[in-house]
Design an enzyme around this catalytic site. Structure first.
Site, mmCIF file in Angstrom:
data_model
loop_
_atom_site.group_PDB
_atom_site.id
_atom_site.type_symbol
_atom_site.label_atom_id
_atom_site.label_comp_id
_atom_site.label_asym_id
_atom_site.label_seq_id
_atom_site.Cartn_x
_atom_site.Cartn_y
_atom_site.Cartn_z
ATOM 1 C CD GLU A 62 44.271 94.209 15.889
ATOM 2 O OE1 GLU A 62 44.861 94.186 17.090
ATOM 3 O OE2 GLU A 62 43.425 94.943 15.415
ATOM 4 C CD GLU A 89 37.468 89.090 17.044
ATOM 5 O OE1 GLU A 89 38.516 89.504 17.525
ATOM 6 O OE2 GLU A 89 36.944 87.943 17.760
ATOM 7 C CG ASP A 124 40.337 79.999 11.709
ATOM 8 O OD1 ASP A 124 41.063 80.809 12.605
ATOM 9 O OD2 ASP A 124 40.484 78.777 11.425
ATOM 10 C CG ASP A 160 41.786 84.235 22.516
ATOM 11 O OD1 ASP A 160 41.738 85.274 23.187
ATOM 12 O OD2 ASP A 160 40.947 83.681 21.657
ATOM 13 C CE LYS A 181 40.625 74.980 32.131
ATOM 14 N NZ LYS A 181 39.205 74.893 31.751
ATOM 15 C CG ASP A 202 48.046 89.201 29.825
ATOM 16 O OD1 ASP A 202 47.826 88.763 28.728
ATOM 17 O OD2 ASP A 202 47.579 88.683 30.694
HETATM 18 C C1 LIG Z 1 42.117 88.681 24.139
HETATM 19 S S1 LIG Z 1 41.438 89.194 22.527
HETATM 20 C C2 LIG Z 1 42.424 90.599 22.163
HETATM 21 C C3 LIG Z 1 41.749 91.613 21.440
HETATM 22 C C4 LIG Z 1 42.707 92.701 20.859
HETATM 23 N N1 LIG Z 1 43.688 92.377 20.122
HETATM 24 C C5 LIG Z 1 43.066 93.581 22.076
HETATM 25 O O1 LIG Z 1 44.257 93.685 22.538
HETATM 26 O O2 LIG Z 1 42.217 94.189 22.654
HETATM 27 C C6 LIG Z 1 41.641 87.962 21.612
HETATM 28 C C7 LIG Z 1 41.043 88.099 20.324
HETATM 29 O O3 LIG Z 1 41.170 87.155 19.018
HETATM 30 C C8 LIG Z 1 40.203 86.616 18.503
HETATM 31 N N2 LIG Z 1 40.693 85.582 18.040
HETATM 32 C C9 LIG Z 1 41.222 84.336 18.540
HETATM 33 N N3 LIG Z 1 41.576 83.468 17.675
HETATM 34 C C10 LIG Z 1 41.158 83.840 16.337
HETATM 35 C C11 LIG Z 1 41.193 83.342 15.172
HETATM 36 N N4 LIG Z 1 42.072 82.230 14.854
HETATM 37 N N5 LIG Z 1 40.882 84.195 14.219
HETATM 38 C C12 LIG Z 1 40.369 85.257 14.359
HETATM 39 N N6 LIG Z 1 40.193 85.844 15.819
HETATM 40 C C13 LIG Z 1 40.592 85.012 16.613
HETATM 41 C C14 LIG Z 1 39.022 86.649 19.863
HETATM 42 O O4 LIG Z 1 37.776 86.258 19.167
HETATM 43 C C15 LIG Z 1 39.334 87.798 20.581
HETATM 44 O O5 LIG Z 1 38.454 88.825 20.233
#
Ligand SMILES: C[S@@+](CC[C@H](N)C(=O)[O-])C[C@H]1O[C@@H](n2cnc3c(N)ncnc32)[C@H](O)[C@@H]1O
Length: 195
Positions: free
Chosen positions: A25, A50, A77, A100, A104, A136
């Protein structure tokens, strides 16, 4: 788990002490999906990636409380980790739930699902392995569909069935899905399979 330095390809058999289907994930947040799905699928192994320390620590605590031996989480990352550490043809399923959206215009290049990262996912998937996405954010969803469509020589679209760990009315069973369902936001899903 730690991001190996210098990077080496992972050996999932060593990590989990067995050979089982591998699910990764990307952006696990607080680990809701990881924990629920791992409890429903004890015969599969799960890795969450994460990068936010606060969410990572929350998920580590949750995994520990459930005593789950088929889940690992790494704070790093995902772009680098997948490219550097995940071997070719080794993953059964990548899960991306509510990535995410970077709405923008000047930030859009930060979106995970782009041409280069999708090539990395295809490389790492086993034949018939799948990528599952829920968001979403309609405009990002259109981008995701078009990136996947541009890889039609390697990927075919399949039905997106609800996860085993999801509750009734949910598709994936993640924290953000629960939040957005309560707000009555539309949820877009897509699943593709490696040919
Ligand atoms: C909007 S949250 C969604 C979390 C979870 N998947 C949920 O549906 O509840 C997006 C998550 O992705 C993580 N994230 C974004 N880009 C990432 C990356 N390149 N590597 C690891 N984590 C990342 C962010 O820190 C954040 O916790």
């Amino acid at each position: 788990m730690e991001h190996p330095n210098p990077p080496v390809k992972l050996n999932f058999g060593d990590i989990f002490g067995r050979l089982a289907p591998i699910h990764i994930e990307i952006g696990s947040g607080k680990g809701t999906f990881l924990v629920n799905q791992a409890r429903c699928q004890p015969n599969a192994d799960f890795i969450g990636i994460e990068w936010a320390g606060k969410f990572y620590r929350f998920a580590v605590d949750r995994i520990g409380r459930w005593n789950l031996t088929n889940v690992r989480i790494i704070r790093t990352d995902a772009v680098r980790y997948i490219a550097e550490c995940v071997p070719d043809s080794s993953v059964d399923c990548f899960h991306f739930y509510f990535p995410d959206p970077w709405p923008k215009k000047r930030h859009k290049k930060r979106r995970f699902i782009n041409d280069a990262n999708t090539d990395q996912l295809i490389r790492a998937l086993k034949p018939a392995g799948t990528i599952r996405v829920a968001t979403d954010f309609a405009e990002y969803f259109e981008q995701i569909k078009s990136v996947f469509a541009s890889k039609a020589d390697c990927l075919e679209q399949i039905d997106f069935l609800p996860n085993a760990g999801a509750q009734i009315g949910e598709w994936v069973g993640s924290n953000f899905e629960r939040k957005y369902l309560m707000e009555n936001r539309p949820i877009y899903t897509i699943a593709v399979r490696k040919k």
